[in-house]
Motif scaffolding. Structure first.
Motif, PDB file in Angstrom:
ATOM      1  N   SER A   1     -11.413   1.723  -0.769  1.00 32.73           N
ATOM      2  CA  SER A   1     -10.583   0.522  -0.961  1.00 32.73           C
ATOM      3  C   SER A   1      -9.325   0.900  -1.722  1.00 32.73           C
ATOM      4  CB  SER A   1     -11.349  -0.534  -1.766  1.00 32.73           C
ATOM      5  OG  SER A   1     -11.570  -0.069  -3.086  1.00 32.73           O
ATOM      6  N   ALA A   2      -8.330   0.038  -1.646  1.00 29.38           N
ATOM      7  CA  ALA A   2      -7.092   0.267  -2.398  1.00 29.38           C
ATOM      8  C   ALA A   2      -7.376   0.281  -3.902  1.00 29.38           C
ATOM      9  CB  ALA A   2      -6.064  -0.807  -2.055  1.00 29.38           C
ATOM     10  N   ALA A   3      -8.229  -0.635  -4.339  1.00 31.68           N
ATOM     11  CA  ALA A   3      -8.507  -0.729  -5.779  1.00 31.68           C
ATOM     12  C   ALA A   3      -9.209   0.526  -6.295  1.00 31.68           C
ATOM     13  CB  ALA A   3      -9.359  -1.962  -6.067  1.00 31.68           C
ATOM     14  N   GLU A   4     -10.051   1.114  -5.451  1.00 32.18           N
ATOM     15  CA  GLU A   4     -10.735   2.336  -5.887  1.00 32.18           C
ATOM     16  C   GLU A   4      -9.781   3.539  -5.891  1.00 32.18           C
ATOM     17  OE1 GLU A   4     -13.840   0.876  -3.299  1.00 32.18           O
ATOM     18  OE2 GLU A   4     -15.327   1.898  -4.557  1.00 32.18           O
ATOM     19  N   ILE A   5      -8.734   3.482  -5.077  1.00 35.47           N
ATOM     20  CA  ILE A   5      -7.679   4.501  -5.180  1.00 35.47           C
ATOM     21  C   ILE A   5      -6.998   4.361  -6.542  1.00 35.47           C
ATOM     22  CG2 ILE A   5      -5.407   5.225  -4.306  1.00 35.47           C
ATOM     23  CD1 ILE A   5      -6.327   4.419  -1.497  1.00 35.47           C
ATOM     24  N   THR A   6      -6.655   3.126  -6.893  1.00 36.34           N
ATOM     25  CA  THR A   6      -6.031   2.867  -8.203  1.00 36.34           C
ATOM     26  C   THR A   6      -6.928   3.379  -9.329  1.00 36.34           C
ATOM     27  OG1 THR A   6      -4.897   0.910  -7.360  1.00 36.34           O
ATOM     28  CG2 THR A   6      -5.195   1.045  -9.737  1.00 36.34           C
ATOM     29  N   ALA A   7      -8.200   3.035  -9.252  1.00 34.57           N
ATOM     30  CA  ALA A   7      -9.135   3.434 -10.312  1.00 34.57           C
ATOM     31  C   ALA A   7      -9.230   4.950 -10.419  1.00 34.57           C
ATOM     32  CB  ALA A   7     -10.510   2.822 -10.056  1.00 34.57           C
ATOM     33  N   LYS A   8      -9.246   5.616  -9.263  1.00 34.37           N
ATOM     34  CA  LYS A   8      -9.342   7.075  -9.256  1.00 34.37           C
ATOM     35  C   LYS A   8      -8.100   7.702  -9.895  1.00 34.37           C
ATOM     36  CE  LYS A   8     -11.394  10.897  -8.130  1.00 34.37           C
ATOM     37  NZ  LYS A   8     -12.622  11.253  -8.835  1.00 34.37           N
TER      38      LYS A   8
ATOM     39  N   LEU B   1       0.819  -1.222   0.000  1.00 30.87           N
ATOM     40  CA  LEU B   1       0.000   0.000   0.000  1.00 30.87           C
ATOM     41  C   LEU B   1       0.849   1.266   0.000  1.00 30.87           C
ATOM     42  CD1 LEU B   1      -3.037   0.930   0.281  1.00 30.87           C
ATOM     43  CD2 LEU B   1      -2.516   1.246   2.695  1.00 30.87           C
ATOM     44  N   GLN B   2       1.928   1.252   0.775  1.00 30.45           N
ATOM     45  CA  GLN B   2       2.728   2.479   0.906  1.00 30.45           C
ATOM     46  C   GLN B   2       3.449   2.841  -0.397  1.00 30.45           C
ATOM     47  OE1 GLN B   2       3.068  -0.382   2.478  1.00 30.45           O
ATOM     48  NE2 GLN B   2       5.169  -0.878   3.067  1.00 30.45           N
ATOM     49  N   ALA B   3       3.496   1.912  -1.350  1.00 26.04           N
ATOM     50  CA  ALA B   3       4.120   2.211  -2.643  1.00 26.04           C
ATOM     51  C   ALA B   3       3.082   2.409  -3.745  1.00 26.04           C
ATOM     52  CB  ALA B   3       5.067   1.069  -3.027  1.00 26.04           C
ATOM     53  N   GLN B   4       1.816   2.234  -3.392  1.00 20.74           N
ATOM     54  CA  GLN B   4       0.769   2.229  -4.412  1.00 20.74           C
ATOM     55  C   GLN B   4       0.694   3.534  -5.216  1.00 20.74           C
ATOM     56  OE1 GLN B   4      -3.218   2.184  -2.877  1.00 20.74           O
ATOM     57  NE2 GLN B   4      -4.135   1.481  -4.775  1.00 20.74           N
ATOM     58  N   VAL B   5       0.515   4.640  -4.521  1.00 20.35           N
ATOM     59  CA  VAL B   5       0.287   5.911  -5.221  1.00 20.35           C
ATOM     60  C   VAL B   5       1.498   6.286  -6.073  1.00 20.35           C
ATOM     61  CG1 VAL B   5      -0.166   8.366  -4.932  1.00 20.35           C
ATOM     62  CG2 VAL B   5      -1.396   6.712  -3.511  1.00 20.35           C
ATOM     63  N   ALA B   6       2.682   6.195  -5.486  1.00 15.01           N
ATOM     64  CA  ALA B   6       3.892   6.574  -6.230  1.00 15.01           C
ATOM     65  C   ALA B   6       4.081   5.675  -7.452  1.00 15.01           C
ATOM     66  CB  ALA B   6       5.115   6.493  -5.319  1.00 15.01           C
TER      67      ALA B   6
ATOM     68  N   LEU C   1      -6.641  -1.159   7.053  1.00 13.49           N
ATOM     69  CA  LEU C   1      -6.768   0.297   7.120  1.00 13.49           C
ATOM     70  C   LEU C   1      -7.998   0.739   6.330  1.00 13.49           C
ATOM     71  CD1 LEU C   1      -3.165   1.660   6.390  1.00 13.49           C
ATOM     72  CD2 LEU C   1      -4.367   1.629   8.584  1.00 13.49           C
ATOM     73  N   HIS C   2      -8.656   1.759   6.811  1.00 15.50           N
ATOM     74  CA  HIS C   2      -9.707   2.378   6.002  1.00 15.50           C
ATOM     75  C   HIS C   2      -9.067   3.476   5.175  1.00 15.50           C
ATOM     76  CE1 HIS C   2     -13.310   0.382   7.505  1.00 15.50           C
ATOM     77  NE2 HIS C   2     -12.547   0.163   8.562  1.00 15.50           N
ATOM     78  N   VAL C   3      -9.205   3.373   3.875  1.00 14.99           N
ATOM     79  CA  VAL C   3      -8.520   4.303   2.987  1.00 14.99           C
ATOM     80  C   VAL C   3      -9.531   5.155   2.230  1.00 14.99           C
ATOM     81  CG1 VAL C   3      -6.452   2.881   2.726  1.00 14.99           C
ATOM     82  CG2 VAL C   3      -8.402   2.511   1.196  1.00 14.99           C
ATOM     83  N   SER C   4      -9.027   6.200   1.623  1.00 17.22           N
ATOM     84  CA  SER C   4      -9.898   7.063   0.824  1.00 17.22           C
ATOM     85  C   SER C   4     -10.492   6.262  -0.326  1.00 17.22           C
ATOM     86  CB  SER C   4      -9.094   8.236   0.265  1.00 17.22           C
ATOM     87  OG  SER C   4      -8.104   7.770  -0.628  1.00 17.22           O
ATOM     88  N   HIS C   5     -11.661   6.681  -0.786  1.00 18.02           N
ATOM     89  CA  HIS C   5     -12.382   6.003  -1.868  1.00 18.02           C
ATOM     90  C   HIS C   5     -12.877   4.605  -1.472  1.00 18.02           C
ATOM     91  CE1 HIS C   5     -11.263   9.284  -4.443  1.00 18.02           C
ATOM     92  NE2 HIS C   5     -10.000   9.111  -4.108  1.00 18.02           N
TER      93      HIS C   5
END
Lengths: 226, 226
Positions: free
Chosen positions: A121-128, A77-82, A115-119
């Motif tokens: 879920s992790a996958a919805e962060i990716t999609a966004k 997760l900590q590398a997802q956005v970057a 963890l509760h994340v924005s959007h």
């Protein structure tokens, strides 16, 4: 079909890469560092050579994203956005299988907590993050233990829940998943189900820790998927 | 052992009540209205009489909570807080199995979607409300389909995940669950895992809807629980 594993040198990504290569799928193993990807792939080919694998190639994540038809995202997760930002320019319209799970270990907490994340879920962060690129995100491989993936050539006694908003993308995901012995893809619905799938992972990890296993998984019962 | 099912005239509570009575456990079926509980129990006894059930008694929820040694809470989310407040005075130190799941249907939404609730889970709301009474809350029965429970005498092909902070309470919960044919209690940890267990329910309901089943469940694989 050329599959690019983004963050493919970690246990999960490399396990998927080996399994797919053995199943006859050409794969690119991506890493932040090209040299690392190349080295890891060399070792992998040596390890699984006896199974007559398809092509395995090591590349930087960006090149993997550019060259591959279909991407599988396997980063913590900590590398997802970057990571997503780094490959963004090469994802246009592509199918992205996302195995990211928001485990608390990303912030130094427990690997068995969510963890509760924005959007949601992790996958919805990716999609966004990939919205403007028209990427078609499918949750996949989130529930499959790394030990299972590494335990070649043993079959994997686990169902692989998938979800997403693009029907064709889910069909491709299921096709890829079903190539791995005994793994069974089950479509649970739209991408809004991602957090439900992601929630299963810390639960299984917790069972592995509590009962000293590495192979915690599950099978859906009582539903006819034919 | 006398088990009181709070909100026991609904499909879930009544299903559990019948299954336990058939397994030889004396049960009280509680309802907001005593008359309703008595009527429902009369019908249930007629229905399952052939299986030589243990005692079944209909009572108001408050009386059920007072008389029973162990409580099982089977109410929809929108009735959870009011129901707990109504029985609060009679719960002192008792084991409370909580089957409440925060489904979106509680606010007119989908039965296949999860609500995020205060304290992280429905079970933790229960525990918080009963904190001063020293109730020992265990998540139980949350993942078992009502149709499965009603499908007497067929065995139930599903694992029943439990969690809670009191070891003895979880042992009692497992003992009760394991009395129902094929149902298997699996302890996944402390009460902080409740939201992970509760998340599975809307996922299974979603599968039931999507694939036209009533019996969606799951089995944990790859872990030795002995």
């Amino acid at each position: 079909m050329l599959v690019g594993i983004i963050g493919g040198t970690g246990a999960q990504g490399l396990g998927i890469a080996k399994r797919l290569a053995i199943a006859g799928v050409d794969v690119i193993v991506g890493s932040r560092q090209e040299e690392k990807a190349i080295k890891v792939v060399e070792e992998a080919i040596e390890e699984i050579g006896q199974y007559n694998p398809a092509k395995m190639i090591g590349m930087a994540n960006e090149d993997a994203a550019k060259e591959a038809d279909i991407l599988i995202l396997t980063v913590p997760l900590q590398a997802q956005v970057a990571t997503i930002k780094s490959i963004k320019d090469y994802v246009k319209g592509k199918i992205v299988l996302d195995a990211t799970v928001p485990l608390e270990s990303a912030i130094g907490g427990k690997v068995s907590s969510l963890l509760h994340v924005s959007h949601g879920s992790a996958a919805e962060i990716t999609a966004k993050l990939l919205e403007d690129e028209g990427a078609r995100v499918v949750v996949a491989f989130s529930n499959i233990s790394n030990s299972h993936l590494a335990n070649i050539p043993e079959p994997i006694d686990c169902d692989c829940l998938i979800c997403g908003d693009d029907k064709e993308a889910k069909e491709v995901a299921a096709e890829i998943i079903d190539k791995i012995p005994d793994l069974r893809a089950i479509d649970v619905g739209g991408l809004e189900k991602a957090h439900l799938i992601e929630s299963i992972t810390p639960l299984l990890i917790g069972l592995n820790i509590k009962y000293k296993s590495h192979y915690g998984g599950f099978r859906i019962t009582g539903v006819d998927f034919e």
